[in-house]
Write a protein that holds these residues in place. Sequence first.
Motif, PDB file in Angstrom:
ATOM      1  N   LEU A 308      58.740 124.373  81.553  1.00 50.63           N
ATOM      2  CA  LEU A 308      59.769 125.417  81.573  1.00 50.63           C
ATOM      3  C   LEU A 308      59.773 126.168  82.899  1.00 50.63           C
ATOM      4  O   LEU A 308      60.834 126.446  83.465  1.00 50.63           O
ATOM      5  N   ILE A 309      58.583 126.487  83.425  1.00 49.36           N
ATOM      6  CA  ILE A 309      58.559 127.223  84.705  1.00 49.36           C
ATOM      7  C   ILE A 309      59.070 126.333  85.831  1.00 49.36           C
ATOM      8  O   ILE A 309      59.876 126.768  86.657  1.00 49.36           O
ATOM      9  N   THR A 310      58.642 125.083  85.855  1.00 52.26           N
ATOM     10  CA  THR A 310      59.114 124.240  86.972  1.00 52.26           C
ATOM     11  C   THR A 310      60.612 123.953  86.844  1.00 52.26           C
ATOM     12  O   THR A 310      61.275 123.702  87.833  1.00 52.26           O
ATOM     13  N   ALA A 311      61.144 124.048  85.627  1.00 51.10           N
ATOM     14  CA  ALA A 311      62.598 123.891  85.469  1.00 51.10           C
ATOM     15  C   ALA A 311      63.348 125.165  85.861  1.00 51.10           C
ATOM     16  O   ALA A 311      64.576 125.212  85.813  1.00 51.10           O
ATOM     17  N   GLY A 312      62.598 126.229  86.191  1.00 48.90           N
ATOM     18  CA  GLY A 312      63.270 127.441  86.679  1.00 48.90           C
ATOM     19  C   GLY A 312      63.518 128.481  85.617  1.00 48.90           C
ATOM     20  O   GLY A 312      64.285 129.425  85.834  1.00 48.90           O
ATOM     21  N   GLN A 313      62.871 128.361  84.423  1.00 51.88           N
ATOM     22  CA  GLN A 313      63.063 129.381  83.378  1.00 51.88           C
ATOM     23  C   GLN A 313      62.237 130.617  83.715  1.00 51.88           C
ATOM     24  O   GLN A 313      61.157 130.509  84.289  1.00 51.88           O
ATOM     25  N   ARG A 314      62.729 131.775  83.320  1.00 47.74           N
ATOM     26  CA  ARG A 314      61.916 132.993  83.418  1.00 47.74           C
ATOM     27  C   ARG A 314      61.001 133.049  82.206  1.00 47.74           C
ATOM     28  O   ARG A 314      61.466 132.908  81.077  1.00 47.74           O
ATOM     29  N   VAL A 315      59.690 133.240  82.460  1.00 47.63           N
ATOM     30  CA  VAL A 315      58.721 133.224  81.363  1.00 47.63           C
ATOM     31  C   VAL A 315      57.836 134.462  81.453  1.00 47.63           C
ATOM     32  O   VAL A 315      57.305 134.785  82.519  1.00 47.63           O
ATOM     33  N   GLY A 316      57.678 135.164  80.329  1.00 44.98           N
ATOM     34  CA  GLY A 316      56.736 136.279  80.239  1.00 44.98           C
ATOM     35  C   GLY A 316      55.593 135.909  79.311  1.00 44.98           C
ATOM     36  O   GLY A 316      55.635 134.887  78.615  1.00 44.98           O
ATOM     37  N   LEU A 317      54.563 136.750  79.304  1.00 41.48           N
ATOM     38  CA  LEU A 317      53.375 136.499  78.493  1.00 41.48           C
ATOM     39  C   LEU A 317      53.163 137.687  77.556  1.00 41.48           C
ATOM     40  O   LEU A 317      53.408 138.833  77.956  1.00 41.48           O
ATOM     41  N   ALA A 318      52.681 137.399  76.343  1.00 39.10           N
ATOM     42  CA  ALA A 318      52.603 138.476  75.356  1.00 39.10           C
ATOM     43  C   ALA A 318      51.541 138.212  74.301  1.00 39.10           C
ATOM     44  O   ALA A 318      51.208 137.072  74.011  1.00 39.10           O
ATOM     45  N   THR A 319      51.073 139.317  73.697  1.00 41.11           N
ATOM     46  CA  THR A 319      50.083 139.188  72.622  1.00 41.11           C
ATOM     47  C   THR A 319      50.728 138.824  71.287  1.00 41.11           C
ATOM     48  O   THR A 319      50.105 138.203  70.446  1.00 41.11           O
ATOM     49  N   ASP A 320      51.960 139.309  71.024  1.00 38.99           N
ATOM     50  CA  ASP A 320      52.573 139.198  69.695  1.00 38.99           C
ATOM     51  C   ASP A 320      51.662 139.764  68.605  1.00 38.99           C
ATOM     52  O   ASP A 320      51.682 139.303  67.469  1.00 38.99           O
ATOM     53  N   THR A 321      50.872 140.768  68.924  1.00 34.26           N
ATOM     54  CA  THR A 321      50.094 141.466  67.891  1.00 34.26           C
ATOM     55  C   THR A 321      51.037 141.881  66.766  1.00 34.26           C
ATOM     56  O   THR A 321      52.131 142.373  67.071  1.00 34.26           O
ATOM     57  N   GLY A 322      50.743 141.723  65.455  1.00 26.57           N
ATOM     58  CA  GLY A 322      49.596 141.174  64.820  1.00 26.57           C
ATOM     59  C   GLY A 322      49.706 139.719  64.400  1.00 26.57           C
ATOM     60  O   GLY A 322      48.776 139.236  63.771  1.00 26.57           O
TER      61      GLY A 322
END
Length: 429
Positions: A308-322
């Motif tokens: 996805l990143i190499t295809a140029g998508q914007r990607v964020g990172l998250a815990t998704d707690t709980g």
Amino acid sequence: MSKITLHLGQTLAFSDNPMIEGPDTVRHDSRGAIAVQDGHVLARGSADELRRSYPAADVEDHGARLLLPGFVDAHVHFPQTAIIASWGKRLIDWLNTYTFPEEMRFGDPGYASEVAARYVDLALSHGTTTMCSYCTIHPESVTAYFEAAARRGMRVLGGKTCMDRNAPDGLRDTAQSAYDDSKALLQAWHGQGRASYVITPRFSPTSTPEQLSALGALWAEHPDCPMQTHLSEQTDEIAWVRDLFPQARDYLDTYEAHGLLGANGLYGHAIHLEPRERDRLREVGGALVHCPTSNTFIGSGLFDMAGLITAGQRVGLATDTGGGSSFSMLRTMAAAYEVAQLRGMALHPATLLWLATEGSAHALRIADRVGTLAPGTEADFIALDLASTPAIAQRSARASDIWEAVFPTIMMGDDRAIAGVWVMGERRV
Ligand code: GUN
Ligand code: ZN
């Protein structure tokens, strides 16, 4: 002139996503510094250079600690704080068994405030200074969240979770009340201090087409607000969406057809995407939010970070707690590394750190304010101890460069590694 404080330590400066640019483009200063004035970063450079430029500044020397932007958690459910680590269920059962009964309690403003305060303090103690949270259907939960963050001076995003079907009595709104309540909360909170309102349909299974359309209309009236929802997390969920929306081309189309696909959209999980969905998300510039501890904990699947990143998508990172099993973005980076390994890709520590700071800030479109420590941005930062436990210390002692020194903390670190947290230049932890 107001006071200038120099914070000395190891520093990193990214020019762009190191997964695309390569880790060599990241500038590491083993004796770096940031200068802070009036809650903002005034300058960043080597310690010697900034000491010369600001000879009258106060100095706080953090030694070999790594000064980083505060972590940015791009997708979390603060009301699920008390049910984190609930055993034995997959997504739909997990929602019905643990999540919905707990979320019902947030109509009580006292309980909502208690959990909101507990959650933001836990997040800060883990080095997270900005998060984008789902609240519950109750406006009280949104007020409690924004008030708890405002009391601590934090930049946060969030919104009322909307659901008008497939949820228990007491946890459903309607198309009209979702629109009205979201609009009132948006007007009360969006741009208030450091708060941003996020229009929040939970996911297509819990919203009727009428509710999705009402929230699409609200988004069209307020295109500067982000919109967050869940997309293609588990295969059972995708099959359910197909039954509920037989006319839709795919899961993304259930949002697209109701005005809920756009550049300011945040699509949580996005694991099992069809080629059309990937293409459309890239075309419109919507952000995908990877929640790796959740994806392994609830058994959802392996996100295609590299593709996805190499295809140029914007990607964020998250815990998704709980649904996620940790409040820590360090643990979350470790899980992202492990998930990528299972797909045949070793994510570089530079990429992991970028995702947890600047990458998530880009996904939320707030990287001009937080997540980079670039001059002019808000001084939300942490000091990371790269030897916080004996096990980590003995490994990092052998490191021959900064990446080898920081990787054991990414893989094995927790809140003990967070040696200090500053919000708008004020020490909070
Ligand atoms: N899909 C819809 N609601 C939720 C939620 O609360 N957590 C997760 N992980 N997935 C969801
Ligand atoms: Zn979620």
